[in-house]
Structure formats: structure tokens, C-alpha cells
Scaffold this motif. Structure first.
Motif, PDB file in Angstrom:
ATOM      1  N   GLU A 301      -2.676  15.037   2.427  1.00 55.74           N
ATOM      2  CA  GLU A 301      -3.241  16.621   2.112  1.00 55.74           C
ATOM      3  C   GLU A 301      -3.629  16.588   0.864  1.00 55.74           C
ATOM      4  OE1 GLU A 301      -1.998  19.752   5.061  1.00 55.74           O
ATOM      5  OE2 GLU A 301      -1.564  17.877   6.474  1.00 55.74           O
ATOM      6  N   ALA A 302      -2.743  16.353   0.141  1.00 54.75           N
ATOM      7  CA  ALA A 302      -2.686  16.998  -1.683  1.00 54.75           C
ATOM      8  C   ALA A 302      -3.122  15.601  -2.498  1.00 54.75           C
ATOM      9  CB  ALA A 302      -1.107  16.975  -2.052  1.00 54.75           C
ATOM     10  N   ASN A 303      -4.278  14.895  -1.194  1.00 51.99           N
ATOM     11  CA  ASN A 303      -5.335  13.632  -2.316  1.00 51.99           C
ATOM     12  C   ASN A 303      -3.959  13.127  -3.376  1.00 51.99           C
ATOM     13  OD1 ASN A 303      -7.294  15.961  -1.281  1.00 51.99           O
ATOM     14  ND2 ASN A 303      -6.776  17.100  -3.155  1.00 51.99           N
ATOM     15  N   PHE A 304      -2.965  12.282  -2.534  1.00 52.09           N
ATOM     16  CA  PHE A 304      -2.704  11.022  -2.604  1.00 52.09           C
ATOM     17  C   PHE A 304      -2.795  10.051  -1.211  1.00 52.09           C
ATOM     18  CE2 PHE A 304       0.107  14.419  -5.486  1.00 52.09           C
ATOM     19  CZ  PHE A 304       0.125  13.317  -6.688  1.00 52.09           C
ATOM     20  N   THR A 305      -2.775   9.015  -1.556  1.00 54.90           N
ATOM     21  CA  THR A 305      -2.786   7.978  -1.362  1.00 54.90           C
ATOM     22  C   THR A 305      -0.988   6.846  -1.537  1.00 54.90           C
ATOM     23  OG1 THR A 305      -5.003   7.157  -1.926  1.00 54.90           O
ATOM     24  CG2 THR A 305      -4.008   5.393  -0.400  1.00 54.90           C
ATOM     25  N   PRO A 306      -0.369   7.486   0.192  1.00 56.76           N
ATOM     26  CA  PRO A 306       1.083   6.522   0.162  1.00 56.76           C
ATOM     27  C   PRO A 306       0.799   5.411  -0.219  1.00 56.76           C
ATOM     28  CG  PRO A 306       0.477   7.842   2.102  1.00 56.76           C
ATOM     29  CD  PRO A 306      -0.889   8.173   1.497  1.00 56.76           C
ATOM     30  N   VAL A 307       1.649   4.781  -0.569  1.00 60.67           N
ATOM     31  CA  VAL A 307       1.335   3.069  -1.711  1.00 60.67           C
ATOM     32  C   VAL A 307       2.585   2.351  -1.582  1.00 60.67           C
ATOM     33  CG1 VAL A 307      -0.263   3.404  -3.183  1.00 60.67           C
ATOM     34  CG2 VAL A 307       1.382   3.710  -3.589  1.00 60.67           C
ATOM     35  N   ARG A 308       4.099   2.695  -1.008  1.00 61.74           N
ATOM     36  CA  ARG A 308       5.275   2.745  -1.131  1.00 61.74           C
ATOM     37  C   ARG A 308       6.289   3.236  -0.074  1.00 61.74           C
ATOM     38  NH1 ARG A 308       8.040  -0.854  -0.111  1.00 61.74           N
ATOM     39  NH2 ARG A 308       9.157  -2.794  -1.473  1.00 61.74           N
ATOM     40  N   GLU A 309       6.879   2.755   0.119  1.00 62.33           N
ATOM     41  CA  GLU A 309       8.208   3.547   0.798  1.00 62.33           C
ATOM     42  C   GLU A 309       9.668   2.982   1.091  1.00 62.33           C
ATOM     43  OE1 GLU A 309       6.239   4.294   4.403  1.00 62.33           O
ATOM     44  OE2 GLU A 309       5.203   6.064   3.974  1.00 62.33           O
ATOM     45  N   LEU A 310      10.818   3.645   0.279  1.00 66.31           N
ATOM     46  CA  LEU A 310      11.620   3.324   0.250  1.00 66.31           C
ATOM     47  C   LEU A 310      12.908   3.681   0.721  1.00 66.31           C
ATOM     48  CD1 LEU A 310      11.268   1.928  -3.618  1.00 66.31           C
ATOM     49  CD2 LEU A 310      12.266  -0.181  -2.174  1.00 66.31           C
ATOM     50  N   PHE A 311      13.927   3.181   1.563  1.00 69.17           N
ATOM     51  CA  PHE A 311      14.914   3.669   2.258  1.00 69.17           C
ATOM     52  C   PHE A 311      16.319   3.102   2.017  1.00 69.17           C
ATOM     53  CE2 PHE A 311      10.892   3.152   4.725  1.00 69.17           C
ATOM     54  CZ  PHE A 311      10.747   4.279   4.748  1.00 69.17           C
ATOM     55  N   ASP A 312      17.637   4.468   2.764  1.00 68.63           N
ATOM     56  CA  ASP A 312      18.836   3.876   2.444  1.00 68.63           C
ATOM     57  C   ASP A 312      18.881   2.978   3.866  1.00 68.63           C
ATOM     58  OD1 ASP A 312      18.006   6.519   3.454  1.00 68.63           O
ATOM     59  OD2 ASP A 312      20.241   6.804   3.988  1.00 68.63           O
ATOM     60  N   SER A 313      20.049   2.479   3.404  1.00 70.19           N
ATOM     61  CA  SER A 313      20.259   1.713   5.079  1.00 70.19           C
ATOM     62  C   SER A 313      20.497   2.692   5.805  1.00 70.19           C
ATOM     63  CB  SER A 313      21.982   0.740   4.299  1.00 70.19           C
ATOM     64  OG  SER A 313      22.461   1.794   4.000  1.00 70.19           O
ATOM     65  N   LYS A 314      20.682   3.697   5.913  1.00 68.51           N
ATOM     66  CA  LYS A 314      21.014   4.772   7.145  1.00 68.51           C
ATOM     67  C   LYS A 314      19.654   5.090   7.257  1.00 68.51           C
ATOM     68  CE  LYS A 314      25.426   6.776   6.614  1.00 68.51           C
ATOM     69  NZ  LYS A 314      25.396   7.105   5.163  1.00 68.51           N
ATOM     70  N   LYS A 315      18.756   5.079   6.863  1.00 69.22           N
ATOM     71  CA  LYS A 315      17.097   5.005   6.495  1.00 69.22           C
ATOM     72  C   LYS A 315      17.518   6.923   7.193  1.00 69.22           C
ATOM     73  CE  LYS A 315      12.463   3.784   8.390  1.00 69.22           C
ATOM     74  NZ  LYS A 315      12.017   2.829   8.801  1.00 69.22           N
ATOM     75  N   TRP A 316      17.623   7.944   6.096  1.00 67.10           N
ATOM     76  CA  TRP A 316      18.373   9.154   6.310  1.00 67.10           C
ATOM     77  C   TRP A 316      17.259   9.838   5.302  1.00 67.10           C
ATOM     78  CZ3 TRP A 316      24.126  10.321   6.840  1.00 67.10           C
ATOM     79  CH2 TRP A 316      24.418   9.967   8.231  1.00 67.10           C
ATOM     80  N   PHE A 317      16.916   8.918   4.326  1.00 65.93           N
ATOM     81  CA  PHE A 317      16.830   9.879   3.071  1.00 65.93           C
ATOM     82  C   PHE A 317      14.914   9.220   2.772  1.00 65.93           C
ATOM     83  CE2 PHE A 317      15.578  11.079  -1.326  1.00 65.93           C
ATOM     84  CZ  PHE A 317      16.037  12.261  -1.094  1.00 65.93           C
ATOM     85  N   MET A 318      14.011   8.824   2.082  1.00 62.52           N
ATOM     86  CA  MET A 318      12.839   8.145   1.834  1.00 62.52           C
ATOM     87  C   MET A 318      12.641   8.185   0.173  1.00 62.52           C
ATOM     88  SD  MET A 318       9.288   7.573   3.686  1.00 62.52           S
ATOM     89  CE  MET A 318       8.653   9.412   3.321  1.00 62.52           C
ATOM     90  N   ASP A 319      12.470   7.644  -1.641  1.00 66.21           N
ATOM     91  CA  ASP A 319      11.867   7.904  -1.986  1.00 66.21           C
ATOM     92  C   ASP A 319      10.391   7.063  -1.704  1.00 66.21           C
ATOM     93  OD1 ASP A 319      13.353   8.875  -4.347  1.00 66.21           O
ATOM     94  OD2 ASP A 319      15.131   7.613  -3.312  1.00 66.21           O
TER      95      ASP A 319
END
Ligand code: AVI
Length: 324
Positions: A301-319
Motif C-alpha cells: 500500500e505504501a508502494n514498497f516491494t517486500p524483499v527479505r524478512e528476518l526473524f528472532d528464534s521465537k518469531k516474535w519480531f521481524m526486521d
């Protein structure tokens, strides 16, 4: 900056603070803006909060930055050419320092441009980072995000990677967050990137505990804004007469904090008089949580394309890395 200008700036900031506080407390329901939590005392309480047992987001993102540094670096590398790494709301740059060190070790050509509203923060980073990270090129920018992004555009024409960490995006209601990210996109060019830290939906009990810690640090964090209003705007809040209340709605992902008046009372702020009924509340802050799909939708919606998702071991947070 000469003293006259400094005074003018402080006066303008105080005037804005006063008008936001009065507007908010004269609205129905009453509200205050959480961006005002961060005076010197608020900064200290937030540091305490980040170290408390229940407040998980900082540790989760720290885990990503400390354990997945190479993946993060690869995700923002682009074609391997030089770039500017701009951080919105850099704070103490504790998490980013892992990435900065790694990029330096790899001989990557980049300039770190932290942006922060606090001149103390920028002076501290300009002074300390080159000592702890020898060889770091740093240009600290003190001011509002978008003004300083324009300043960064004037200073350099290199590819830009903007970091917006800590799930600060969650402190805006979703439509406002999308508007903010769209505005960010307008300041970027094709090939530029956004590295954004986002807190994910998880067990409702875990989320609620993080905003309702046993020690009462979050309560002090919220009440501190009333004390700041007393100090800076000549008011007479009695913090003993307000209680902290947090809610989390797992359906919408909205975690909200309130201060509730424990009795009928009158508060003076400058020349204004604000009346509270018993049990009347002030809405203080939203800390929005997302599913991964919701974040991807927000990117698009903000005109970006998601290219990579990184998570902590519990998958509680994403960069996540989004391409402009
Ligand atoms: C800065 N921000 C992302 C924090 C959050 O989690 O919403 C502020 C905070 N409020 C209460 N605890 C922490």
C-alpha cells in the motif's frame, strides 16, 4: 546555532507541546501523544523498560541484529556499490552497531547518517561511534525525520537504505503508519530500501504483560508525561490520582495504554482548567502488532516491494527489507 535561535526553537517547541496537550485534553475522549514520553527522564525510564523481563521487543530485535548480521548486510547490499545508511530515531544505536561493525569489517563503502530529534543523542553518537567503530563515516542529523531526510538528500546522491527499527511504526494507528511509510517512499528513489523493525502478533498474554509489567515501569513511563507537563507547562497533575491501564485486542493487534483518573478532579495547565470525572481516562499510546501478511500488505500500500524478512528464534519480531 546562536543562543537567540536556540531560545526561539525551545519556545516554539514548548508552544507546540502546550497546544497539543490542551487540544488532546479538551477532546472527547481525552488523549495525549506518546511522542512526548521522551524527555530526559522518559528516556531513562524507557531504558529501564527495555531491560525489564516482560518487555521482549528490544531483546528480540537485538537477537536479529547480533545473530543474523551477515543476512541483514546481504539483504541491504544492493549491487554492492556505496550507499548511505540512514537511521530514523537512532537512540543509542545499540542494535545498529552490530550491522555497522560487520559492514566495516567487510570493507563496504557506506556513510552512517543517524537522525534523531534529540541533539544530545546526535552529539553522543558523533562522538562515541567513531571511537568504538574506527573508520566509521558518520554524519549525525538533528531534527524532524522528513526535514533531516531532505538534508540527507542534499548532502549525498548515493543509494539510500533507511532503517526504522524498534517497531516505532506501531506507535501510529495503522492508517497513519501507512501514510508515514508512503511519505518515506516519496523521499526515496528506485533501488533505495527501507529496513523496518516490526513487532508481530503473538500470545495475547505475552503482549499484554510487556505493557503491564509487574514492577510498574510502564506505569511510571506513562505518569512521567504528566510530570513533564507539570514541569514544562506549569501544571499541577497529582500522579497519585491516576492509574495505568493497558489492553490488548488480539483480533486487531492494537495494544493500548491509558491513564485513568481515580477520582473527580480538576487540573490547571497554564491558564487552562481541565476537569476529570472519576474513572475518566486519557488515551496515551498505541503499540500495534501485525501478522506477516499485514506487514506485506502495508508495504504494498505504501508502494514498497517486500524483499527479505528476518526473524528472532521465537518469531516474535521481524526486521523486513522493502525495496522502493
Ligand atoms: C518505542 N515504542 C516502540 C515502544 C512500544 O513498544 O510501543 C514504546 C513503549 N511503550 C510502552 N512500552 C514501550
Amino acid at each position: 546555532m546562536n543562543t537567540a535561535t536556540l531560545t526561539e526553537t525551545t519556545d516554539a517547541k514548548t508552544a507546540q507541546f502546550y497546544s497539543d496537550v490542551i487540544d488532546g485534553l479538551k477532546s472527547t475522549p481525552k488523549r495525549l501523544q506518546s511522542k512526548y514520553f521522551y524527555d530526559a527522564n522518559g528516556d531513562k525510564i524507557f531504558q529501564e523498560l527495555m531491560n525489564c523481563e516482560e518487555y521482549y521487543p528490544t531483546n528480540c530485535e537485538l537477537e536479529i541484529f547480533s545473530k543474523k548480521t551477515a543476512e541483514l548486510a546481504a539483504a541491504i547490499a544492493g549491487d554492492g556499490g556505496p550507499f548511505d545508511l540512514i537511521e530514523l530515531g537512532a537512540g543509542d544505536a545499540m542494535k545498529s552497531a552490530y550491522l555497522l561493525r560487520y559492514l566495516l569489517e567487510q570493507g563496504v563503502d557506506f556513510t552512517y547518517m543517524p537522525i534523531d530529534i534529540s541533539d544530545n543523542v546526535i552529539c553522543y553518537l558523533n562522538e562515541t561511534l567513531p571511537q568504538t567503530l574506527p573508520g566509521l563515516q558518520i554524519i549525525g542529523l538533528n531534527g524532524e525525520y522528513f526535514n533531516m531526510l531532505e538534508e540527507a538528500e542534499r548532502l549525498s546522491t548515493r543509494r539510500k537504505v533507511v532503517m526504522f527499527l524498534g517497531s516505532n511504526v506501531g506507535n501510529m494507528p495503522v492508517p497513519e503508519a501507512i501514510g508515514f511509510i508512503k511519505e518515506l517512499n516519496r523521499h526515496l528513489s528506485p533501488g533505495d530500501m527501507l529496513l523496518i523493525g516490526i513487532d508481530l502478533k503473538k500470545s495475547p498474554k505475552t503482549v499484554l504483560a510487556a505493557y503491564n509489567d509487574k514492577e510498574g515501569i510502564t506505569k511510571r513511563f506513562n505518569l512521567n508525561l504528566l510530570l513533564r507537563i507539570n514541569k514544562e507547562l506549569n501544571a499541577n497533575f497529582n500522579v497519585e490520582h491516576f492509574d495505568h491501564y493497558a489492553t490488548y485486542d488480539p483480533e486487531t493487534g492494537a495494544c493500548k495504554s491509558y491513564l485513568v483518573s481515580t477520582e473527580a478532579q480538576t487540573v490547571h495547565i497554564g491558564n487552562e482548567v481541565i476537569r476529570f470525572e472519576k474513572d475518566e481516562y486519557i488515551f496515551m499510546e498505541i503499540s500495534q502488532k501485525f501478522t506477516i501478511a499485514e506487514t506485506e500488505q502495508m508495504a504494498l500500500e505504501a508502494n514498497f516491494t517486500p524483499v527479505r524478512e528476518l526473524f528472532d528464534s521465537k518469531k516474535w519480531f521481524m526486521d523486513a527489507v522493502w525495496l522502493a
